[in-house]
Each structure stands twice: as C-alpha cells, then as structure tokens.
Design a protein around this motif. Structure first.
Motif, PDB file in Angstrom:
ATOM      1  N   GLU A 249       0.828  -1.204   0.000  1.00  0.00           N
ATOM      2  CA  GLU A 249       0.000   0.000   0.000  1.00  0.00           C
ATOM      3  C   GLU A 249       0.865   1.258   0.000  1.00  0.00           C
ATOM      4  N   GLU A 253       1.126   4.159  -3.006  1.00  0.00           N
ATOM      5  CA  GLU A 253       0.934   5.591  -2.740  1.00  0.00           C
ATOM      6  C   GLU A 253       2.113   6.412  -3.261  1.00  0.00           C
ATOM      7  N   SER A 290      -5.761   4.301  -4.200  1.00  0.00           N
ATOM      8  CA  SER A 290      -4.728   5.089  -3.524  1.00  0.00           C
ATOM      9  C   SER A 290      -3.687   5.607  -4.510  1.00  0.00           C
ATOM     10  N   CYS A 293      -5.369   8.586  -6.216  1.00  0.00           N
ATOM     11  CA  CYS A 293      -5.556   9.641  -5.213  1.00  0.00           C
ATOM     12  C   CYS A 293      -4.253  10.398  -5.004  1.00  0.00           C
ATOM     13  N   ALA A 294      -3.142   9.664  -4.863  1.00  0.00           N
ATOM     14  CA  ALA A 294      -1.837  10.303  -4.694  1.00  0.00           C
ATOM     15  C   ALA A 294      -1.419  11.020  -5.972  1.00  0.00           C
TER      16      ALA A 294
END
Length: 335
Positions: A249, A253, A290, A293-294
């Motif tokens: 994860e 990111e 993620s 999103c990043a």
C-alpha cells in the motif's frame, strides 16, 4: 529486397533478443531467445550465442541493422549498465559482428517508442482523462530499477527523451513516508526514488515497516535482502501478510505521487504510461484508488491532474517492440 534486423531489450535480470525479416512495409519475426543476464560475462557472449542459435552464420545471413535497448545511460553510443558490470560499445559491436548499423538506446527510450504500436488490449486504464493529442507524454516504470522517459511530438511522430529520472530524490508526502526517508537516509545517505520504487525498493519498505516491533506485534520478523519484491507481493496477495500488505500500500501511494509529479513537471496531457515488470503484477492494487488519489493530490492543480490519461502497459515486450521500430528506421534511413 529483404533485410534482417536484430533488436533486444537488455536489463539487469534478463536479455531478450529477436531477429526479424523486413520486406518493405512488412516485418516478420524470424527468431527469438531469452537469456539470464547475470549468467553471462558480457553482452558479446550472448550475442554470439544468439546468432549461432538463429543459424545466421550457416545461412550466410547478416543483419543490416541492430538496436539494443539498455538499462543504463548512453554516452557517445557507449553504455555501462546500471545493474550489470557490462560495457557496451556500438562501434565495437558493429565491427565484431559485421552489422553495418548498430544503435544503443536507453531501455525506457525503447519503451516510449513502443507505445505508438500498442493496442488497447496492451493497456489497463486507471484514468481515462481527456484525450489531448499530440501532447507531451511520460512513461515510467518500476522493475529492477526505476525508468523514466518523456515523449514529445515532432513532425509526424513522438520522439523519446531518455532520462535518469529514477535517481532523483525521494519526496515523502505523509508522516509515515517521512519516517521511511529518515530510515533509508541512515542506511544509504542519498535516497533516490529508485531506493523506494523498484523490486529492491519494495524490499526496503518491507524491512522498514518490520523494523519497528510495535507496528505489528506478534508478527515474526522476516529476513529479506536485495530484490525480494516478488516474495512480498506473494505474501500480500496469497497470505494476506500484514507487513506485506502495508508495504504494498505504501509502495502504491509513493508510485502514484511520483507519477503525478512527472505528469505535472512535463504537463503530460498526452498521457502517463506505467511500464516495468511490477505494475502488471499489482494491477489490482493500482486500481483500488490510492495510486490515483496520490497522483491527483497536487493542491491547486488537482483538477488538471484528473484530466490526464493514465494507463498501465501490460505488454511485457513493449521495450523490445520499440527497439525493433528503431532498428527498422536505421534501415529506412540508409535507403
């Protein structure tokens, strides 16, 4: 008139070589072989074996051109591979193997070239965005290392701009990432993005997370060294190992933020293309949210970032295809 051309994708882990027959507008594969790069003293040893196995010497067939994509910087058509003790020289290869035209290109320059002949089946789209063509593109990818290349439109096609973008500074964006940077600084001094985004980078993240026993009480420490990225992804996907899951994860990111930085830097409205050996193996993790999103989290430019197309290249031979295009152009320019 038919011409034989040879091209290859040469990395720290594997070397893939192919011979094709070019007849006007048509090019057909003739022979292909994969080698373990680490098992050979130099590239000349591999190329000599390949030509013999292809039967080129017996048939008295000689390639008219050759293009080799290399994991490392090219200077005056010479290359010292980043993760191998090999020195390659285009002029020396041309003389030793009687190939009139030999060209060395960066491996991600080859990936960038290969994009133009990919089909939709070769791509997994993370963000459709808004199509702006022709416009600046960027291709990046984590594998043995981290590669980056730009693509700009000139005349009637995209031209690649090779870089060593994998060696720019790692820029953390969260408190946990800042802890990671401090941990790696103590170990390496300078922390490039490749120290985090690569197979051994994922290993560095995993080891950082398990170094603090309070994070995962009751979980036994695993001794992972060098590039254990494949082991970590298996632990995450097959065993749901908590350290591996968080490592993956965190990796995703950081990957998304770095891809966004490159897209913003180059104003890459033509698209961002994620290549390398790791992305296709973790495609489900990249799709969870993620990463994007990043990628989009760029303050006042978040809206613009949502308009940039983002794709994962799922064709593992894209670099080889790009080297083949360049080998064909070498023949075409000689006519």
């Amino acid at each position: 008139m038919s011409n034989y051309l040879i091209y290859g994708d040469i990395g720290g882990t594997k070397t893939l070589l192919r011979i094709a027959v070019s007849d006007g507008d048509k090019t057909k594969s003739y022979y292909e072989q994969r080698y373990d790069s680490q098992a050979h003293a130099d590239f000349n040893e591999i190329l000599a074996d390949f030509l013999v196995n292809a039967g080129m010497d017996k048939a008295k067939r000689y390639p008219a051109s050759a293009c080799f994509a290399i994991a490392g910087p090219i200077v005056a058509q010479q290359a010292k591979l980043t993760n191998l003790p090999w020195l390659m020289d285009a002029t020396a290869l041309s003389a030793e193997f009687s190939i009139p035209k030999v060209k060395l290109i960066n491996d991600f320059e080859a990936v960038a070239l290969g994009i133009e002949i990919l089909s939709q089946d070769d791509l997994a789209t993370l963000q459709c965005g808004v199509t702006n063509s022709p416009a600046m593109r960027v291709v990046l990818g984590a594998g043995t290392g981290m590669g980056v290349a730009w693509l700009h439109w000139q005349g009637d096609r995209y031209l690649p701009l090779p870089t060593e973008g994998g060696h720019i500074d790692f820029a953390p964006t969260t408190p946990l990432q800042m802890e990671l940077l401090n941990h790696l600084t103590k170990k390496f001094g300078h922390v490039s993005i490749e120290r985090v985004l690569s197979g051994w980078g994922l290993t560095n993240i995993f080891n950082f997370l398990q170094a603090d026993a309070t994070r995962f009480p009751g979980i036994a420490v695993m001794e992972l060294t060098e590039d254990s990225g494949a082991i970590i992804t298996r632990l995450a996907f097959e065993q749901k190992h908590p350290v591996a899951l968080q490592a993956l994860e965190l990796f995703v990111e950081i990957y998304g933020a770095f891809a966004g930085n490159l897209a913003l830097l180059g104003l890459c409205r033509g698209g961002v293309y994620i290549a390398g050996g790791i992305a296709p193996r973790i495609i489900d993790s990249l799709k969870k949210g993620s990463f994007m999103c990043a990628f989009r989290n760029k303050g006042r430019y978040t809206g613009m970032m949502s308009e940039i197309p983002v794709h994962v290249i799922t064709n593992p031979q894209v670099g080889l295809l790009g080297a083949g295009l360049e080998a064909q152009r070498l023949i075409d320019t000689a006519i």
